[in-house]
Write a protein that holds these residues in place. Structure first.
Motif, PDB file in Angstrom:
ATOM      1  N   ASP A 178      -7.077 -21.640  20.219  1.00 48.59           N
ATOM      2  CA  ASP A 178      -6.289 -21.032  21.288  1.00 48.59           C
ATOM      3  C   ASP A 178      -4.858 -21.550  21.346  1.00 48.59           C
ATOM      4  O   ASP A 178      -3.982 -20.880  21.890  1.00 48.59           O
ATOM      5  CB  ASP A 178      -6.961 -21.253  22.643  1.00 48.59           C
ATOM      6  CG  ASP A 178      -8.253 -20.468  22.790  1.00 48.59           C
ATOM      7  OD1 ASP A 178      -8.333 -19.348  22.239  1.00 48.59           O
ATOM      8  OD2 ASP A 178      -9.177 -20.974  23.447  1.00 48.59           O
ATOM      9  N   LEU A 202      -7.584 -16.212  29.058  1.00 55.05           N
ATOM     10  CA  LEU A 202      -8.758 -17.071  29.221  1.00 55.05           C
ATOM     11  C   LEU A 202      -9.492 -16.813  30.540  1.00 55.05           C
ATOM     12  O   LEU A 202     -10.650 -17.184  30.692  1.00 55.05           O
ATOM     13  CB  LEU A 202      -8.357 -18.546  29.121  1.00 55.05           C
ATOM     14  CG  LEU A 202      -7.884 -18.994  27.735  1.00 55.05           C
ATOM     15  CD1 LEU A 202      -7.295 -20.394  27.791  1.00 55.05           C
ATOM     16  CD2 LEU A 202      -9.010 -18.924  26.710  1.00 55.05           C
ATOM     17  N   GLN A 227      -1.854 -16.787  27.769  1.00 55.40           N
ATOM     18  CA  GLN A 227      -3.148 -17.398  27.459  1.00 55.40           C
ATOM     19  C   GLN A 227      -3.939 -17.703  28.723  1.00 55.40           C
ATOM     20  O   GLN A 227      -5.150 -17.549  28.748  1.00 55.40           O
ATOM     21  CB  GLN A 227      -2.957 -18.669  26.627  1.00 55.40           C
ATOM     22  CG  GLN A 227      -2.600 -18.396  25.190  1.00 55.40           C
ATOM     23  CD  GLN A 227      -2.442 -19.660  24.387  1.00 55.40           C
ATOM     24  OE1 GLN A 227      -2.066 -20.708  24.915  1.00 55.40           O
ATOM     25  NE2 GLN A 227      -2.742 -19.581  23.111  1.00 55.40           N
TER      26      GLN A 227
END
Length: 106
Positions: A13, A54, A50
């Motif tokens: 990630d 997520l 992100q």
């Protein structure tokens, strides 16, 4: 050459952030501070995206960095202090990019 940001390669990630973070490091070493701020802005924009990803929040292809920050704020995905830092870095990157364009001699 070893970088302070090699730890970003350890997680899938965060690998996307590694190259830009190394660029920031090199720009700083070269004294190219305006470019450095632009790269920092790219990193925090990716971090914001992100955070949303997520947390399974969709962002459109045309969503802006500000749209992402608004969603993070609305859904309470980050403390106010962190959001304030995101906005500060976002604005610094924008102002430095604008300064470079307006300071051109033509």
């Amino acid at each position: 050459m070893k970088s302070n940001f090699d730890f970003l390669n350890k997680d899938q990630d965060t690998q996307i952030l590694h190259r830009t973070a190394v660029d920031v490091e090199e720009l700083y070493a070269d004294g190219k501070f305006s470019n450095e701020f632009e790269s920092i802005r790219k990193i925090i924009e990716n971090v914001a995206r992100q955070i949303l990803d997520l947390n399974f929040v969709a962002t459109g292809d045309r969503s802006t960095f500000n749209d992402c920050l608004r969603k993070i704020k609305y859904r309470n995905f980050a403390d106010k202090d962190i959001l304030d830092k995101f906005y500060e870095l976002k604005n610094n990157g924008f102002n430095h990019a604008k300064m470079k364009i307006t300071d051109l001699p033509y």
